[in-house]
Design an enzyme around this catalytic site. Structure first.
Site, short mmCIF file in Angstrom:
data_model
loop_
_atom_site.label_atom_id
_atom_site.label_comp_id
_atom_site.label_asym_id
_atom_site.label_seq_id
_atom_site.Cartn_x
_atom_site.Cartn_y
_atom_site.Cartn_z
N GLU A 1 0.78 -1.27 -0.37
CA GLU A 1 -0.23 0.13 0.02
C GLU A 1 0.53 1.63 -0.35
OE1 GLU A 1 -3.85 -0.27 2.08
OE2 GLU A 1 -2.85 0.99 3.14
N GLU B 1 2.14 2.06 -3.19
CA GLU B 1 0.97 1.83 -4.15
C GLU B 1 0.91 3.85 -3.94
OE1 GLU B 1 -2.42 -0.05 -3.43
OE2 GLU B 1 -3.71 1.56 -5.17
N CYS C 1 -8.05 -1.55 3.80
CA CYS C 1 -8.22 -3.16 4.99
C CYS C 1 -9.69 -3.71 5.70
CB CYS C 1 -7.15 -2.53 6.34
SG CYS C 1 -5.46 -2.35 5.70
N SER D 1 -7.25 1.58 -2.31
CA SER D 1 -6.14 0.57 -2.82
C SER D 1 -6.35 -0.61 -2.81
CB SER D 1 -5.11 0.67 -1.16
OG SER D 1 -4.31 0.02 -1.94
N LYS E 1 -15.61 -10.16 8.18
CA LYS E 1 -14.28 -10.38 7.24
C LYS E 1 -15.44 -11.71 6.74
CE LYS E 1 -10.36 -8.04 8.18
NZ LYS E 1 -9.05 -7.49 6.66
N GLU F 1 -15.82 -11.06 3.43
CA GLU F 1 -15.20 -10.93 2.36
C GLU F 1 -14.41 -12.04 2.14
OE1 GLU F 1 -11.20 -9.50 4.76
OE2 GLU F 1 -10.91 -7.68 3.12
N GLU G 1 -13.42 -12.91 -5.42
CA GLU G 1 -12.73 -12.86 -5.82
C GLU G 1 -11.00 -12.92 -5.53
OE1 GLU G 1 -15.64 -8.91 -5.95
OE2 GLU G 1 -14.56 -10.06 -4.54
N CYS H 1 -10.74 -1.91 15.11
CA CYS H 1 -10.62 -2.35 14.51
C CYS H 1 -10.84 -3.48 16.25
CB CYS H 1 -9.83 -3.72 13.88
SG CYS H 1 -9.79 -3.13 12.39
#
Lengths: 597, 157
Positions: free
Chosen positions: A284, A287, A311, A331, A370, A373, A378, A527
């Protein structure tokens, strides 16, 4: 400005409190606990459950302590005969509309209504059982959240959470009277509506009406299956909160004990998401620098800034629903959880000579999103589902209890290698501002060759619980290859909680904000306040968890992601360099617009 | 006829693009379309920048904002105790038989929906029913049928 003091008596004890204080808070100061259900320290006052009723001398009716401000000369009784009888009836009435099948309930043992029923010794039903049979059909459509209307007491904490803290309003109060319920748009299943799976509603539900979809049995089955090699990764914020569910005070770090417990549970390898948090920073950070270069040097107008962190899967889904026009700002880095899965089933599997199809990757996460996710299509770049099961911090504590492990007495243990080494920069991923701080520690050093100019590497301006923070860092005396950044003020912003994120996005959209890099975490506090963390939550608890995270960081021998030796190694042996072809294949992803209504 | 989208846009234009306009906008849609379709609620959410669940919450709260399709004429018979004692059941039965629908249903030709309602404040002249916005007190089954007959005649679908 100082406020007027108001004098009153509670249970005959005099006290002076600031004007505007509620009876509930005044009583707390005198150490009288008044029970509550709809009241929550993170939310506005609702006053609808009525269990906090108290007697006020001279008043005809009982008053709800959470919603009644004190007044001069007031005399309050929190436990008079009238109060006790009323309160007991109120609990009985709530139970008459509640599916009290407690032994089968997921929240058994951690339910505010159950505690209250037990406290008031509620016996046989006094009132008719009014639970509708159809309300017992649970909504299990979401991979993250289970909704059971038969347990709902309509306190509306979830509705207020979803609106006030998250700005999503996936849940609303619909219909009225005996038909009233908490519902999505048209009562559609949760997986079909604009829900980010953040799980903040679960954290605040006083009963078992909203719970996480649990995968405990699936994980036990994998552990018991001799043909499977089960590796577990633990997210940064789990190590500072797990103890809360297992008899350890809030704010105490339990990293070593957690590792020991996971080994005792029978996982083949106990590894760390912190390793891939470091990897995230490498990708990141690079990037960001690449985007800046393309914008400033190449004058490439297709470059999208500000870049935003990726994230937090709740935040990602929020963005896909609410601001699809800003998806290019995100990102392309996968979250640390997903980077871990992809690396585990390729690089790591090769190293330890295990076939990817025989490997099961389990995550311990402070997060319910999560779970969604890991099921995204993907997230299968290893050729398999990269992460198989996600357990919340709460589910892990349940497994530890099931296994009969005395957590408090465990000897501390260490993560296995490889994929177990991490830096202080990784652990602060668990707090709002942490990803930003970790990225700055690395990016600044790449560009200037020097450490960030903050005492002990602690970048204070990006820390703290303010909803939206911003900071500006002047980049000076850069290395020759980064000369285009000389003298540039790097403007960054941080938001946590999706309602704050929304505000910040509106500013970005209108062009009012001039940031280069934005960190968003979907949950209040980051988190550490995630939807999978131990219940209860409050600003005070989150503050203690944040302190623990920064303590953990300060105590780490390595504080910067790029200095993690295992990170250096994985680039040398496997990935090449950040943003390499291989990195793109395994560690980066794309996003898709979703319906907004 | 206006499309739902144009209708909502017009109503929002007229009432203002704030949350305060939610009620008048919803009422405006019901006036034109007899009920709030899913599409209409989504349009309102979009125009007022609210969540669809939020709009649905408000829409489902009010008895006079329907979220399922209704007939051109909505008959609401008072079901509260005074009208009940004055023979509300006979009125319900008479209309139900004549229209061949039960409470909560809509006729095939979409001309009538038959509902009950809470007190209309006409206890001294019960039983009473409301047809659209018109109150009809001191009903007998015969009288109720005649009133409905009139509506049937003048309603063109």
């Amino acid at each position: 400005m100082s406020k007027y003091l108001v004098n009153l008596k509670i249970n005959n004890m005099p006290i002076a409190v600031e004007e505007g204080t509620t009876i509930l808070d005044a009583a707390k100061k005198l150490n009288f606990r008044i029970p509550t259900l709809c009241h929550h320290p993170d939310l506005t006052v609702a006053g609808n459950c009525r269990v906090c009723v108290v007697e006020v001398k001279g008043a005809k009716l009982l008053a709800a302590a959470c919603a009644t401000p004190v007044s001069e000369g007031m005399e309050v009784f929190t436990n008079s005969e009238k109060v006790r009888i009323a309160r007991k009836h109120i609990v009985e009435l709530l139970l008459s509309e509640h599916n009290s099948d407690c032994t089968k309930c997921y929240k058994n043992g951690n339910c505010e209504l159950q505690e209250l029923a037990s406290e008031y010794r509620i016996g046989d039903h006094v009132f008719l059982d009014l639970v509708r049979p159809e309300s017992k059909i649970q909504d299990i459509s979401s991979p993250s959240i289970v909704k059971d209307d038969s347990k709902c007491i309509r306190c509306q904490r979830c509705v207020r959470t979803c609106t006030e803290l998250q700005g999503v309003s996936a849940l609303a109060v619909v219909h009225k009277g005996d038909q009233q319920k908490i519902s999505t748009f048209l009562n559609k299943p949760l997986n079909e509506v604009v829900c980010t799976n953040c799980g903040q509603c679960i954290n605040r539900c006083p009963t078992g009406a909203l719970t996480e979809r649990n995968y405990i049995e699936e994980v036990w089955n994998a552990i018991y299956d001799p043909s499977k090699f089960v590796v577990v990764q633990t997210a940064p914020a789990t190590r500072i909160a797990l103890g809360e569910d297992l008899g350890i005070p809030v704010g105490e770090r339990v990293t070593g004990k957690m590792v020991a417990a996971l080994k005792k549970l029978g996982f083949n390898k106990v590894l760390d998401t912190d390793f891939t948090a470091d990897l995230t920073i490498m990708e990141e950070g690079t990037e960001l620098l690449t985007r800046l270069k393309r914008a400033l040097v190449d004058k490439d107008e297709t470059v999208v800034l500000p870049m935003m962190t990726s994230c937090s899967p709740g935040w990602i889904k929020f963005q896909e629903h609410i601001f699809p026009e800003l998806l290019d700002n995100l990102s392309t880095c996968k979250s640390p959880q997903q980077m871990f899965g992809a690396v585990a089933k390729t690089y790591y599997a090769d190293k330890i000579n295990i076939k990817a199809q025989d490997m099961v990757v389990v995550s311990i996460m402070p997060c319910t999103a999560k779970k969604f996710e890991c099921e995204r299509p993907e997230m299968r770049d290893s050729g398999y589902q990269d992460v198989d099961y996600v357990l919340t911090t709460r589910e892990l504590s349940m497994m530890i209890r099931q296994a009969g492990i005395d957590f408090c007495k465990l000897e501390e243990d260490h993560y296995d290698s490889i994929l177990g080494e991490s830096s202080g920069a990784a652990v602060i991923f668990g707090a709002t501002g942490g990803v930003m701080e970790a990225a700055l520690r690395t990016a600044y050093e790449i560009v200037t060759g020097r450490e960030v100019p903050f005492t002990n590497l602690n970048i204070q301006p990006v820390r703290g619980m303010e909803g939206i923070k911003d900071a500006s860092i002047k980049i000076k005396n850069v290395k020759p290859e980064w000369s285009f950044l000389e003298g540039v003020d790097l403007n960054v912003a941080i938001a946590h909680g999706l309602a704050n994120a929304r505000q910040l996005m509106e500013k970005v959209k209108s062009g009012e904000a001039n940031y280069h890099f934005i960190e968003i975490m979907g949950c209040p506090g980051g988190c550490l306040g995630g939807g999978g963390q131990p219940i209860p939550t409050s600003p005070e608890i989150r503050k203690k968890r944040a302190e623990a995270i920064y303590e953990e960081d300060a105590g780490m021998p390595i504080r910067k992601s790029h200095e993690n030796p295992e990170i250096v190694e994985i680039y040398k042996q496997f990935l090449g360099e950040p943003l390499s072809h291989k990195s793109h294949d395994l560690l980066h992803t794309h996003y898709k617009p979703r319906h907004r209504y | 006829m206006l499309t739902t989208e144009t209708l909502v846009k017009e109503l929002v234009e007229k009432n203002g693009r704030t949350r305060n306009s939610l009620m008048p906008v919803l009422q405006g849609i019901v006036r034109e379309q007899n009920y709030l379709s899913d599409e209409a609620m989504i349009c309102v959410a979009k125009e007022l920048d609210l969540s669809a669940a939020d709009v649905y919450g408000t829409a489902s709260f009010y008895s006079f904002l329907d979220t399922i399709p209704r007939g051109k004429n909505i008959i609401r018979i008072c079901k509260t105790i005074t009208c009940h004692m004055q023979g509300k059941d006979d009125i319900v039965n008479a209309l139900s038989n004549a229209l061949k629908i039960k409470i909560g249903e809509t006729t095939h030709d979409k001309k009538f929906t038959l509902l009950t309602t809470n007190c209309l404040g006409w206890c001294h002249k019960g039983p009473v029913m409301l047809v659209n916005d018109e109150v009809y007190p001191e009903l007998t089954p015969q009288k109720a049928l005649e009133i409905i007959e009139e509506y049937a005649k003048k309603t063109v679908i």
